[in-house]
Scaffold this active site. Structure first.
Site, PDB file in Angstrom:
ATOM      1  N   SER A  52      59.264 -16.706  22.333  1.00 54.72           N
ATOM      2  CA  SER A  52      60.438 -17.552  22.097  1.00 54.72           C
ATOM      3  C   SER A  52      60.001 -18.994  21.840  1.00 54.72           C
ATOM      4  O   SER A  52      60.805 -19.822  21.436  1.00 54.72           O
ATOM      5  CB  SER A  52      61.394 -17.480  23.292  1.00 54.72           C
ATOM      6  OG  SER A  52      60.709 -17.839  24.472  1.00 54.72           O
ATOM      7  N   HIS A  54      48.003 -18.594  30.526  1.00 57.67           N
ATOM      8  CA  HIS A  54      48.793 -18.481  31.765  1.00 57.67           C
ATOM      9  C   HIS A  54      48.063 -17.641  32.822  1.00 57.67           C
ATOM     10  O   HIS A  54      48.672 -17.185  33.783  1.00 57.67           O
ATOM     11  CB  HIS A  54      50.179 -17.886  31.465  1.00 57.67           C
ATOM     12  CG  HIS A  54      51.071 -18.821  30.701  1.00 57.67           C
ATOM     13  ND1 HIS A  54      52.249 -18.438  30.104  1.00 57.67           N
ATOM     14  CD2 HIS A  54      50.952 -20.158  30.446  1.00 57.67           C
ATOM     15  CE1 HIS A  54      52.810 -19.492  29.504  1.00 57.67           C
ATOM     16  NE2 HIS A  54      52.044 -20.531  29.687  1.00 57.67           N
TER      17      HIS A  54
HETATM   18  P1  OAD Z   1      60.176 -14.563  26.006  1.00 57.94           P
HETATM   19  O1  OAD Z   1      60.793 -13.468  26.793  1.00 57.94           O
HETATM   20  O2  OAD Z   1      60.718 -15.937  26.196  1.00 57.94           O
HETATM   21  O3  OAD Z   1      60.314 -14.222  24.452  1.00 57.94           O
HETATM   22  C1  OAD Z   1      59.983 -12.962  23.941  1.00 57.94           C
HETATM   23  C2  OAD Z   1      60.041 -13.046  22.426  1.00 57.94           C
HETATM   24  O4  OAD Z   1      59.587 -11.810  21.904  1.00 57.94           O
HETATM   25  C3  OAD Z   1      61.459 -13.256  21.873  1.00 57.94           C
HETATM   26  O5  OAD Z   1      61.416 -14.261  20.877  1.00 57.94           O
HETATM   27  C4  OAD Z   1      61.829 -11.884  21.278  1.00 57.94           C
HETATM   28  O6  OAD Z   1      62.676 -12.009  20.144  1.00 57.94           O
HETATM   29  C5  OAD Z   1      60.459 -11.353  20.889  1.00 57.94           C
HETATM   30  N1  OAD Z   1      60.309  -9.882  20.876  1.00 57.94           N
HETATM   31  C6  OAD Z   1      60.806  -8.972  21.734  1.00 57.94           C
HETATM   32  N2  OAD Z   1      60.360  -7.732  21.458  1.00 57.94           N
HETATM   33  C7  OAD Z   1      59.529  -7.859  20.388  1.00 57.94           C
HETATM   34  C8  OAD Z   1      58.727  -6.960  19.626  1.00 57.94           C
HETATM   35  N3  OAD Z   1      58.654  -5.652  19.913  1.00 57.94           N
HETATM   36  N4  OAD Z   1      57.999  -7.443  18.602  1.00 57.94           N
HETATM   37  C9  OAD Z   1      58.042  -8.777  18.279  1.00 57.94           C
HETATM   38  N5  OAD Z   1      58.775  -9.678  18.953  1.00 57.94           N
HETATM   39  C10 OAD Z   1      59.504  -9.243  20.005  1.00 57.94           C
HETATM   40  O7  OAD Z   1      58.604 -14.502  26.265  1.00 57.94           O
HETATM   41  P2  OAD Z   1      57.494 -15.627  26.028  1.00 57.94           P
HETATM   42  O8  OAD Z   1      57.786 -16.433  24.822  1.00 57.94           O
HETATM   43  O9  OAD Z   1      56.192 -14.964  26.125  1.00 57.94           O
HETATM   44  O10 OAD Z   1      55.416 -17.897  31.593  1.00 57.94           O
HETATM   45  O11 OAD Z   1      57.698 -16.540  27.308  1.00 57.94           O
HETATM   46  C11 OAD Z   1      56.819 -17.598  27.540  1.00 57.94           C
HETATM   47  C12 OAD Z   1      56.529 -17.754  29.006  1.00 57.94           C
HETATM   48  O12 OAD Z   1      57.752 -17.794  29.746  1.00 57.94           O
HETATM   49  C13 OAD Z   1      55.791 -16.587  29.638  1.00 57.94           C
HETATM   50  O13 OAD Z   1      54.403 -16.645  29.434  1.00 57.94           O
HETATM   51  C14 OAD Z   1      56.130 -16.741  31.076  1.00 57.94           C
HETATM   52  C15 OAD Z   1      57.594 -17.018  30.970  1.00 57.94           C
HETATM   53  O14 OAD Z   1      58.149 -17.724  32.009  1.00 57.94           O
HETATM   54  C16 OAD Z   1      54.836 -17.836  32.786  1.00 57.94           C
HETATM   55  O15 OAD Z   1      54.925 -16.871  33.501  1.00 57.94           O
HETATM   56  C17 OAD Z   1      54.084 -19.078  33.144  1.00 57.94           C
END
Ligand code: OAD
Length: 246
Positions: A188, A119
């Site tokens: 997620s 990204h």
């Molecule tokens: P999300 O905010 O969708 O998901 C975060 C994940 O991290 C969730 O499944 C939580 O349960 C988990 N989580 C939170 N704290 C944690 C910890 N300390 N240890 C382990 N797990 C933990 O974030 P992403 O999946 O990264 O895109 O989202 C994907 C994309 O959506 C991002 O890259 C961004 C966003 O829109 C762009 O900006 C293009």
């Protein structure tokens, strides 16, 4: 739980060829908010307004009104134990690369060498008119900030509606299709095309180890519940103990 760590560690030692796919959860312990958890960024700000390329091109001040969140603190954010554990796994020649959805640059700051930022990254800001590059945090003030040529500045990150950097996504797909284990950490796993990578890995025979405070990928072969900054160092310690004992 101890058995689970042992099983995962042994699988990683035996198969090596491990790849990590990380999301915002891995940086949560560095103080960077995630997107979709309770209190997450997209609960406060509609991404289709604040992070869409269509809106950015019409009115970049929407995106830049969040500049303090993303950019002002860039130098203050430090890698946490999870980032360092992945760096250790790379040095132990168990982890081949980190594919990250994060734009915070923390894997690189932690010393991981083979990092694929699908990204993009907020390290670099560029002018939409003359392509001049600026390095975060040394960018002009203003919402939006302007280049010395008068053009609007945009971070080198992917906004909704934008293509992913072709070379990065090509590499990420190749790594996913050829790895034997994928560590799915703090994501997620719902934003495509990143979300297709664990499926691609699984279809090609890789085992999936999910590390998350909440299960997000039910098809994972192993799920370790917990914070990445706790779980990953424990995996590294278990691998070290097993290899020393051999
Ligand atoms: P999300 O905010 O969708 O998901 C975060 C994940 O991290 C969730 O499944 C939580 O349960 C988990 N989580 C939170 N704290 C944690 C910890 N300390 N240890 C382990 N797990 C933990 O974030 P992403 O999946 O990264 O895109 O989202 C994907 C994309 O959506 C991002 O890259 C961004 C966003 O829109 C762009 O900006 C293009």
């Amino acid at each position: 739980m101890e058995n689970l760590y042992k099983k995962v560690a042994e699988t990683m030692i035996n198969l090596k060829q491990c790849v990590a796919l990380t999301g915002a959860g891995i940086s949560e312990e560095s103080g960077i908010p995630t997107f979709r958890d309770k209190g997450g960024l997209w609960g406060k700000y509609d991404p289709m307004v604040y992070a869409s390329i269509d809106v950015f091109m019409k009115d970049p001040s929407k995106y830049w009104s969040l500049r303090d969140l993303f950019i002002k603190n860039y130098d203050d954010y430090k890698p946490n134990k999870a980032h360092y554990a992945l760096k250790d796994l790379e040095e132990m020649e168990i982890l081949r690369c980190v594919i990250t959805q994060n734009i915070d640059g923390l894997h690189i700051k932690a010393g991981s060498k083979n990092v694929i930022e699908i990204h993009g990254s907020i390290r670099e800001i560029f002018c939409l008119k003359c392509n001049k590059k600026y390095e975060t945090p040394n960018i002009p003030d203003g919402i939006p900030p302007y280049c010395s040529c008068g053009g609007v500045l945009k971070p080198n990150t992917v906004l909704f509606g934008e293509e992913l950097p072709p070379e990065a996504i090509m590499k990420a797909k190749h790594e996913s299709m050829t790895c034997k284990i994928m560590l799915l950490i703090g994501t997620s796993a719902i934003v495509y095309p990143a979300a297709s990578l664990p499926h691609l890995a699984q279809q090609n025979g890789a085992q999936i180890v999910e590390i998350n405070i909440e299960r997000a990928f039910p098809n994972a072969d192993y799920y370790i519940e917990g914070k990445a900054g706790v779980v990953l160092p424990k995996i590294v310690d278990t691998i070290r103990t097993i290899t020393i004992d051999r």
